[in-house]
Write a protein that holds these residues in place. Structure first.
Motif, PDB file in Angstrom:
ATOM      1  N   ILE A 140      -0.999  33.813   0.515  1.00 32.11           N
ATOM      2  CA  ILE A 140      -1.099  34.059  -0.479  1.00 32.11           C
ATOM      3  C   ILE A 140      -1.750  33.439  -1.858  1.00 32.11           C
ATOM      4  O   ILE A 140      -1.773  32.610  -2.255  1.00 32.11           O
ATOM      5  CB  ILE A 140       0.067  34.989  -0.997  1.00 32.11           C
ATOM      6  CG1 ILE A 140       1.591  33.655  -1.528  1.00 32.11           C
ATOM      7  CG2 ILE A 140       0.784  35.973   0.884  1.00 32.11           C
ATOM      8  CD1 ILE A 140       2.450  34.068  -1.610  1.00 32.11           C
ATOM      9  N   SER A 141      -2.660  35.023  -2.415  1.00 37.24           N
ATOM     10  CA  SER A 141      -2.705  34.915  -3.661  1.00 37.24           C
ATOM     11  C   SER A 141      -2.875  35.437  -5.225  1.00 37.24           C
ATOM     12  O   SER A 141      -3.390  36.645  -4.884  1.00 37.24           O
ATOM     13  CB  SER A 141      -5.024  34.121  -3.751  1.00 37.24           C
ATOM     14  OG  SER A 141      -5.001  33.963  -5.100  1.00 37.24           O
ATOM     15  N   GLY A 142      -2.133  35.006  -5.668  1.00 39.47           N
ATOM     16  CA  GLY A 142      -1.855  36.092  -6.857  1.00 39.47           C
ATOM     17  C   GLY A 142      -2.572  35.753  -7.919  1.00 39.47           C
ATOM     18  O   GLY A 142      -3.836  34.803  -8.324  1.00 39.47           O
ATOM     19  N   GLY A 143      -3.515  37.477  -8.698  1.00 39.14           N
ATOM     20  CA  GLY A 143      -4.259  37.460  -9.795  1.00 39.14           C
ATOM     21  C   GLY A 143      -3.946  38.221 -11.199  1.00 39.14           C
ATOM     22  O   GLY A 143      -2.794  37.601 -11.429  1.00 39.14           O
ATOM     23  N   ASN A 195      -2.411  41.718  -8.692  1.00 31.64           N
ATOM     24  CA  ASN A 195      -2.476  41.700  -8.046  1.00 31.64           C
ATOM     25  C   ASN A 195      -2.133  40.541  -6.475  1.00 31.64           C
ATOM     26  O   ASN A 195      -1.738  39.565  -7.020  1.00 31.64           O
ATOM     27  CB  ASN A 195      -3.569  42.652  -6.802  1.00 31.64           C
ATOM     28  CG  ASN A 195      -5.101  41.428  -7.705  1.00 31.64           C
ATOM     29  OD1 ASN A 195      -4.523  40.934  -8.180  1.00 31.64           O
ATOM     30  ND2 ASN A 195      -5.601  41.421  -6.607  1.00 31.64           N
ATOM     31  N   CYS A 196      -2.217  41.216  -5.728  1.00 29.22           N
ATOM     32  CA  CYS A 196      -1.786  39.917  -5.264  1.00 29.22           C
ATOM     33  C   CYS A 196      -2.568  40.001  -3.695  1.00 29.22           C
ATOM     34  O   CYS A 196      -3.019  41.401  -2.853  1.00 29.22           O
ATOM     35  CB  CYS A 196       0.023  39.750  -4.261  1.00 29.22           C
ATOM     36  SG  CYS A 196      -0.401  38.318  -3.217  1.00 29.22           S
ATOM     37  N   LEU A 197      -3.371  39.423  -3.568  1.00 32.09           N
ATOM     38  CA  LEU A 197      -3.730  39.429  -1.795  1.00 32.09           C
ATOM     39  C   LEU A 197      -2.966  38.351  -0.897  1.00 32.09           C
ATOM     40  O   LEU A 197      -3.019  37.631  -0.548  1.00 32.09           O
ATOM     41  CB  LEU A 197      -5.495  38.385  -1.852  1.00 32.09           C
ATOM     42  CG  LEU A 197      -6.937  39.778  -2.473  1.00 32.09           C
ATOM     43  CD1 LEU A 197      -7.637  38.028  -2.850  1.00 32.09           C
ATOM     44  CD2 LEU A 197      -6.803  40.643  -2.374  1.00 32.09           C
ATOM     45  N   ILE A 219      -2.741  44.680  -2.362  1.00 32.84           N
ATOM     46  CA  ILE A 219      -1.903  45.336  -3.248  1.00 32.84           C
ATOM     47  C   ILE A 219      -1.957  44.983  -4.472  1.00 32.84           C
ATOM     48  O   ILE A 219      -2.488  44.082  -4.819  1.00 32.84           O
ATOM     49  CB  ILE A 219      -0.135  44.047  -2.613  1.00 32.84           C
ATOM     50  CG1 ILE A 219       0.735  45.867  -3.258  1.00 32.84           C
ATOM     51  CG2 ILE A 219      -0.270  43.340  -2.951  1.00 32.84           C
ATOM     52  CD1 ILE A 219       2.530  45.262  -2.738  1.00 32.84           C
ATOM     53  N   GLY A 220      -1.454  46.037  -5.443  1.00 36.64           N
ATOM     54  CA  GLY A 220      -1.494  46.059  -6.526  1.00 36.64           C
ATOM     55  C   GLY A 220      -3.953  46.707  -6.811  1.00 36.64           C
ATOM     56  O   GLY A 220      -4.289  47.382  -5.878  1.00 36.64           O
ATOM     57  N   PRO A 221      -3.864  46.464  -7.920  1.00 33.67           N
ATOM     58  CA  PRO A 221      -5.804  46.969  -8.259  1.00 33.67           C
ATOM     59  C   PRO A 221      -6.155  45.815  -8.392  1.00 33.67           C
ATOM     60  O   PRO A 221      -5.520  44.773  -7.162  1.00 33.67           O
ATOM     61  CB  PRO A 221      -4.851  47.017 -10.164  1.00 33.67           C
ATOM     62  CG  PRO A 221      -4.096  45.891 -10.309  1.00 33.67           C
ATOM     63  CD  PRO A 221      -3.794  45.769  -9.441  1.00 33.67           C
TER      64      PRO A 221
END
Length: 317
Positions: free
Chosen positions: A267-270, A273-275, A286-288
């Protein structure tokens, strides 16, 4: 070069993780460059022979090999994990303890935000400074950690060697996972509440009130994400990924049909959002900025290729 340090004891082996098991000591897994691959292969061979006593010279070889490891990018003498937040940094030192520096106060919510141990004889004087310019010990007792992430905000997540997740810093939107009782600032690392998960105690045993059994963590500006040892993902905090409501304790991330996302490997958070990558090589957002050409979604949706809007697959790590 990124190093990840993950920990376990002689009898607890977790599949697919970056462990080298030597009498319960934490060792790093090194990304597979040719020289590191060769060193690791030889290391495993030598230490196996040494531990079972098949070769009388293995002790000398073991010591020599450790010296070689030290000479290769100072693996055992420097930090194992580094991360940067909005205006601060964090590292895990070779012994597994947390150190931090940067902006320690917010003009909006106050502080201190960095969690510096005021009783540390070397850096305790930095605990109440507005700006900290040297790595300073985070107050966490004798806990050791395998991973730390600051996301892109002013809060921090750290994964203890016993698989329990800790958080501290800004908690305005619930990023520290302390439930409704959490204030705007969590001054020192506290275990994240279990939310929908089975729960672990602070020693990493099943049956407690905290988020444990975790293999990897990520953070966005106001939210935390974690891969559980069963391959599912949980999230907490505030953001458009959950409909702009503050999830103050962990919930399972689901797909559009309402099923938990399974077999997650990374996983990787922005910012918000999260990929999510699964074992079959698929990528979800998920998210923008979710990669599905939708403004924002509150469920994990497949990332699409721009040219044909087919699902992006065969994502490799």
């Amino acid at each position: 070069m990124q190093l990840r340090l993950l920990c376990y004891n002689q009898t607890n082996i977790i599949a697919n993780h970056s462990f080298i098991n030597i009498t319960g000591v934490c060792f790093p897994k090194i990304l597979p460059t040719p020289i590191n691959f060769l060193l690791l292969a030889n290391f495993r061979t030598y230490i196996t022979k040494f531990m079972i006593g098949k070769n009388k010279n293995m002790k000398k070889l073991f010591i020599a090999l450790l010296a070689t490891f030290v000479s290769v990018e100072s693996i055992f003498s420097q930090s194992k994990t580094i991360t940067g937040g909005n205006d601060h940094g964090l590292i895990i030192c070779a012994q597994g303890y947390l150190y931090t520096w940067g902006n320690n106060y917010s003009k909006v919510i106050g502080g201190p935000l960095l969690g510096i141990d005021p009783d540390d004889p070397k850096t305790g004087g930095n605990a109440t400074k507005e700006y900290v310019t040297e790595p300073s010990r985070v107050k966490s007792g004798n806990l050791t950690f395998s991973q730390v992430t600051a996301g892109s905000g002013a809060f921090n997540l750290a994964l203890a060697c016993n698989s329990v997740v800790y958080a501290w810093g800004e908690n305005t939107n619930g990023g520290c996972g302390q439930g409704a009782s959490g204030g705007n600032v969590i001054e020192y690392p506290l275990p994240v509440l279990k939310g929908e998960t089975p729960g672990y105690d602070e020693n990493g045993n099943k049956g407690g009130d905290y988020l444990g059994g975790v293999t990897y963590i990520a953070a966005s500006t106001n939210s935390g994400f974690a891969i559980m040892d069963d391959g599912r993902v949980v999230a907490w905090g505030g953001g458009t990924w959950n409909g702009s409501t503050n999830k103050t304790s962990p919930v399972y991330i689901k797909d559009k049909a309402g099923n938990d996302i399974q077999n997650v490997t990374h996983i990787s958070g922005g910012d918000d959002n999260c990929l999510i990558r699964t074992a079959d090589g698929k990528l979800y957002g998920i998210g923008p900025w979710n990669g599905s050409q939708q403004t924002a979604v509150t469920y994990a949706t497949p990332v699409l290729k721009e040219e044909d809007r087919e699902e992006l697959t065969d994502i490799r790590m």
